[in-house]
Design a protein around this motif. Structure first.
Motif, PDB file in Angstrom:
ATOM      1  N   GLY A  65      -5.664   3.342   1.088  1.00 36.70           N
ATOM      2  CA  GLY A  65      -6.275   4.245   0.131  1.00 36.70           C
ATOM      3  C   GLY A  65      -7.619   4.741   0.586  1.00 36.70           C
ATOM      4  N   GLY A  66      -7.929   4.543   1.865  1.00 38.09           N
ATOM      5  CA  GLY A  66      -9.203   5.041   2.367  1.00 38.09           C
ATOM      6  C   GLY A  66     -10.305   4.033   2.202  1.00 38.09           C
ATOM      7  N   GLN A  67     -11.446   4.361   2.724  1.00 37.42           N
ATOM      8  CA  GLN A  67     -12.574   3.430   2.684  1.00 37.42           C
ATOM      9  C   GLN A  67     -13.029   3.122   1.273  1.00 37.42           C
ATOM     10  N   ALA A  68     -12.822   4.089   0.361  1.00 35.24           N
ATOM     11  CA  ALA A  68     -13.254   3.887  -1.015  1.00 35.24           C
ATOM     12  C   ALA A  68     -12.155   3.285  -1.882  1.00 35.24           C
ATOM     13  N   GLY A  69     -11.018   2.955  -1.281  1.00 36.24           N
ATOM     14  CA  GLY A  69      -9.920   2.383  -2.036  1.00 36.24           C
ATOM     15  C   GLY A  69      -9.374   3.354  -3.065  1.00 36.24           C
ATOM     16  N   GLN A  70      -9.230   4.599  -2.698  1.00 37.89           N
ATOM     17  CA  GLN A  70      -8.797   5.631  -3.630  1.00 37.89           C
ATOM     18  C   GLN A  70      -7.372   5.397  -4.109  1.00 37.89           C
ATOM     19  N   GLY A  71      -7.133   5.840  -5.350  1.00 37.99           N
ATOM     20  CA  GLY A  71      -5.789   5.853  -5.867  1.00 37.99           C
ATOM     21  C   GLY A  71      -5.083   7.133  -5.464  1.00 37.99           C
ATOM     22  N   VAL A 129       0.088  11.468   1.356  1.00 39.34           N
ATOM     23  CA  VAL A 129      -0.751  10.445   0.720  1.00 39.34           C
ATOM     24  C   VAL A 129      -0.169   9.061   0.955  1.00 39.34           C
ATOM     25  N   LYS A 130       1.147   8.931   0.857  1.00 39.67           N
ATOM     26  CA  LYS A 130       1.806   7.653   1.101  1.00 39.67           C
ATOM     27  C   LYS A 130       1.497   7.132   2.502  1.00 39.67           C
ATOM     28  N   THR A 131       1.628   8.010   3.487  1.00 43.78           N
ATOM     29  CA  THR A 131       1.399   7.607   4.875  1.00 43.78           C
ATOM     30  C   THR A 131      -0.046   7.157   5.093  1.00 43.78           C
ATOM     31  N   ARG A 132      -0.993   7.892   4.534  1.00 43.12           N
ATOM     32  CA  ARG A 132      -2.407   7.537   4.705  1.00 43.12           C
ATOM     33  C   ARG A 132      -2.756   6.249   3.968  1.00 43.12           C
ATOM     34  N   MET A 133      -2.181   6.055   2.795  1.00 42.91           N
ATOM     35  CA  MET A 133      -2.443   4.825   2.053  1.00 42.91           C
ATOM     36  C   MET A 133      -1.822   3.614   2.751  1.00 42.91           C
ATOM     37  N   ASN A 156       0.845  -1.191   0.000  1.00 50.86           N
ATOM     38  CA  ASN A 156       0.000   0.000   0.000  1.00 50.86           C
ATOM     39  C   ASN A 156       0.883   1.245   0.000  1.00 50.86           C
ATOM     40  N   GLY A 157       0.523   2.219  -0.807  1.00 46.09           N
ATOM     41  CA  GLY A 157       1.289   3.465  -0.851  1.00 46.09           C
ATOM     42  C   GLY A 157       2.496   3.416  -1.766  1.00 46.09           C
ATOM     43  N   THR A 158       2.633   2.343  -2.551  1.00 49.17           N
ATOM     44  CA  THR A 158       3.797   2.235  -3.429  1.00 49.17           C
ATOM     45  C   THR A 158       3.814   3.325  -4.490  1.00 49.17           C
ATOM     46  N   GLY A 159       2.644   3.652  -5.038  1.00 49.70           N
ATOM     47  CA  GLY A 159       2.560   4.685  -6.074  1.00 49.70           C
ATOM     48  C   GLY A 159       3.147   6.018  -5.626  1.00 49.70           C
ATOM     49  N   PRO A 160       2.596   6.616  -4.551  1.00 49.15           N
ATOM     50  CA  PRO A 160       3.177   7.879  -4.088  1.00 49.15           C
ATOM     51  C   PRO A 160       4.607   7.747  -3.573  1.00 49.15           C
ATOM     52  N   THR A 161       4.987   6.553  -3.098  1.00 49.61           N
ATOM     53  CA  THR A 161       6.373   6.350  -2.661  1.00 49.61           C
ATOM     54  C   THR A 161       7.330   6.473  -3.840  1.00 49.61           C
ATOM     55  N   ILE A 162       6.964   5.839  -4.964  1.00 47.96           N
ATOM     56  CA  ILE A 162       7.812   5.912  -6.154  1.00 47.96           C
ATOM     57  C   ILE A 162       7.921   7.346  -6.650  1.00 47.96           C
ATOM     58  N   VAL A 163       6.775   8.041  -6.706  1.00 45.93           N
ATOM     59  CA  VAL A 163       6.797   9.444  -7.159  1.00 45.93           C
ATOM     60  C   VAL A 163       7.614  10.298  -6.205  1.00 45.93           C
ATOM     61  N   ARG A 164       7.375  10.105  -4.902  1.00 47.43           N
ATOM     62  CA  ARG A 164       8.065  10.910  -3.893  1.00 47.43           C
ATOM     63  C   ARG A 164       9.575  10.721  -3.966  1.00 47.43           C
ATOM     64  N   LEU A 165      10.012   9.465  -4.056  1.00 48.07           N
ATOM     65  CA  LEU A 165      11.445   9.213  -4.080  1.00 48.07           C
ATOM     66  C   LEU A 165      12.080   9.555  -5.420  1.00 48.07           C
ATOM     67  N   VAL A 172      -3.989   9.843  -7.204  1.00 51.31           N
ATOM     68  CA  VAL A 172      -4.498  11.114  -7.729  1.00 51.31           C
ATOM     69  C   VAL A 172      -5.824  11.487  -7.092  1.00 51.31           C
ATOM     70  N   SER A 173      -6.734  10.521  -6.977  1.00 45.96           N
ATOM     71  CA  SER A 173      -8.042  10.818  -6.388  1.00 45.96           C
ATOM     72  C   SER A 173      -7.919  11.162  -4.912  1.00 45.96           C
ATOM     73  N   MET A 174      -6.940  10.567  -4.228  1.00 50.36           N
ATOM     74  CA  MET A 174      -6.739  10.867  -2.816  1.00 50.36           C
ATOM     75  C   MET A 174      -6.196  12.283  -2.631  1.00 50.36           C
ATOM     76  N   ILE A 175      -5.280  12.687  -3.503  1.00 53.51           N
ATOM     77  CA  ILE A 175      -4.766  14.057  -3.448  1.00 53.51           C
ATOM     78  C   ILE A 175      -5.897  15.049  -3.691  1.00 53.51           C
ATOM     79  N   THR A 176      -6.728  14.759  -4.685  1.00 56.73           N
ATOM     80  CA  THR A 176      -7.865  15.632  -4.997  1.00 56.73           C
ATOM     81  C   THR A 176      -8.836  15.706  -3.831  1.00 56.73           C
ATOM     82  N   SER A 177      -9.093  14.554  -3.208  1.00 55.24           N
ATOM     83  CA  SER A 177     -10.030  14.504  -2.083  1.00 55.24           C
ATOM     84  C   SER A 177      -9.507  15.296  -0.887  1.00 55.24           C
ATOM     85  N   ILE A 178      -8.221  15.160  -0.590  1.00 55.82           N
ATOM     86  CA  ILE A 178      -7.631  15.909   0.529  1.00 55.82           C
ATOM     87  C   ILE A 178      -7.693  17.406   0.267  1.00 55.82           C
ATOM     88  N   ALA A 179      -7.354  17.803  -0.954  1.00 54.39           N
ATOM     89  CA  ALA A 179      -7.382  19.225  -1.296  1.00 54.39           C
ATOM     90  C   ALA A 179      -8.791  19.793  -1.200  1.00 54.39           C
TER      91      ALA A 179
END
Length: 314
Positions: free
Chosen positions: A159-165, A150-154, A78-87, A167-174
């Motif tokens: 990814g949240g109750q809705a299994g957000q990806g 986002v990585k930490t929350r995922m 979980n959180g691999t996507g934002p981890t890859i982008v972040r690093l 991009v959608s999680m960033i949009t939801s937080i904003a």
């Protein structure tokens, strides 16, 4: 830096652009590739730190078993996507800033071309290595804070109750918390990452210089120096990492954003007291050690080759 009259000084680096680009590409490639391998350790660390504030700590092995039994093996990534982008983005930016700072310090006393013929860039002092490592990581940590959030929350919720990806999680937080919500935990993120990289780079350069005197293979020197430096830097910055997790998960209550002092009081106010600040240190130390040592080993091997290829291409 130029000679009098505007021409480039002989003896100074004349391929700065290629150097910065090769540093950025090497950092991005090494960080992105290795992050996938160590992501399960981050998931375990995040779960342990979150559980500890609720007095439900079960240790690294117990947390691993719980995640796998309740959510399956895939949950460890979980959180691999934002981890890859972040690093990828963060390490690329960090290495680029680091190389520019190193060059500035190494050549800051250089005068005209006539004064520098036959000279090589000097070694950084311990303070300069500490400063360069810390400032480079500060810039990268601040720029990639939304992905860290986002990585930490995922890692904690998948990814949240809705299994957000991502991009959608960033949009939801904003949308729900405002743009400032994407930078929640920026303070402890910076005061964890900046000292970590400052101490790491200080230890790394010092150890590498000593080991090179014994004539060992360069790759072995890089890995050994990176491993020891990463362990020491991880232990020194563990408490602020716990605060970062607490703030980014909003563990004080849904939608509640606490300041650093309030977060500190909330974290250490439980049954474990100040011992809670060391929760998750084992998986974090293992992850940081493997990731940082491997990243710097790959980076040190890749960056000169990329720079040479870019220079030839020009």
């Amino acid at each position: 830096m130029t000679r009098q009259g505007g021409k480039q000084s002989e003896g100074l680096p004349n391929n700065a652009a290629q150097g910065y680009l090769s540093a950025a590409l090497s950092g991005s490639l090494s960080g992105g590739a290795i992050s996938v391998c160590v992501q399960p350790l981050d998931v375990i660390r995040t779960r342990m730190q979150a559980d500890a504030t609720r007095n439900a700590l079960s240790g690294a092995v117990g947390t691993l078993r719980k995640v796998v039994s309740e959510e399956g093996v895939r949950a460890l990534w979980n959180g691999t996507g934002p981890t890859i982008v972040r690093l990828s983005v963060g390490l690329g930016l960090q290495m680029c800033v680091l190389e520019s700072l190193k060059e500035a310090f190494q050549w800051r006393h250089v005068g005209s071309a006539e004064e520098t013929k036959g000279h090589s860039p000097r070694k950084l002092t311990k303070f300069e290595a500490f400063f360069c490592g810390g400032l480079a990581r500060t810039v990268a940590a601040a720029a990639t804070c939304p992905f860290t959030l986002v990585k930490t929350r995922m890692e904690y919720t998948g990814g949240g109750q809705a299994g957000q990806g991502m991009v959608s999680m960033i949009t939801s937080i904003a949308r729900q918390e405002g743009a400032v919500g994407l930078f929640r935990g920026l303070g402890p993120t910076v005061i964890t990452n900046a000292p970590y990289s400052a101490f790491y780079y200080l230890f790394y350069t010092s150890l590498k210089e000593r080991l090179q005197q014994h004539g060992a293979p360069q790759a072995a020197i890089n890995f050994t120096s990176g491993t020891i430096a990463a362990i020491a830097a991880t232990l020194l910055t563990q408490p602020t990492d716990m605060l970062r997790t607490h703030m980014q998960l909003s563990l004080a209550g849904k939608g509640t954003s606490l300041g650093l002092r309030e977060t500190w009081n909330a974290v250490v106010g439980g049954k474990m007291g100040h011992r809670v600040l060391l929760v998750g240190v084992a998986p974090r130390a293992l992850k940081r050690t493997l990731q940082t040592a491997l990243v710097w080993t790959v980076y040190e091997e890749l960056q000169p080759r990329l720079k040479q290829a870019l220079t030839r291409a020009k």
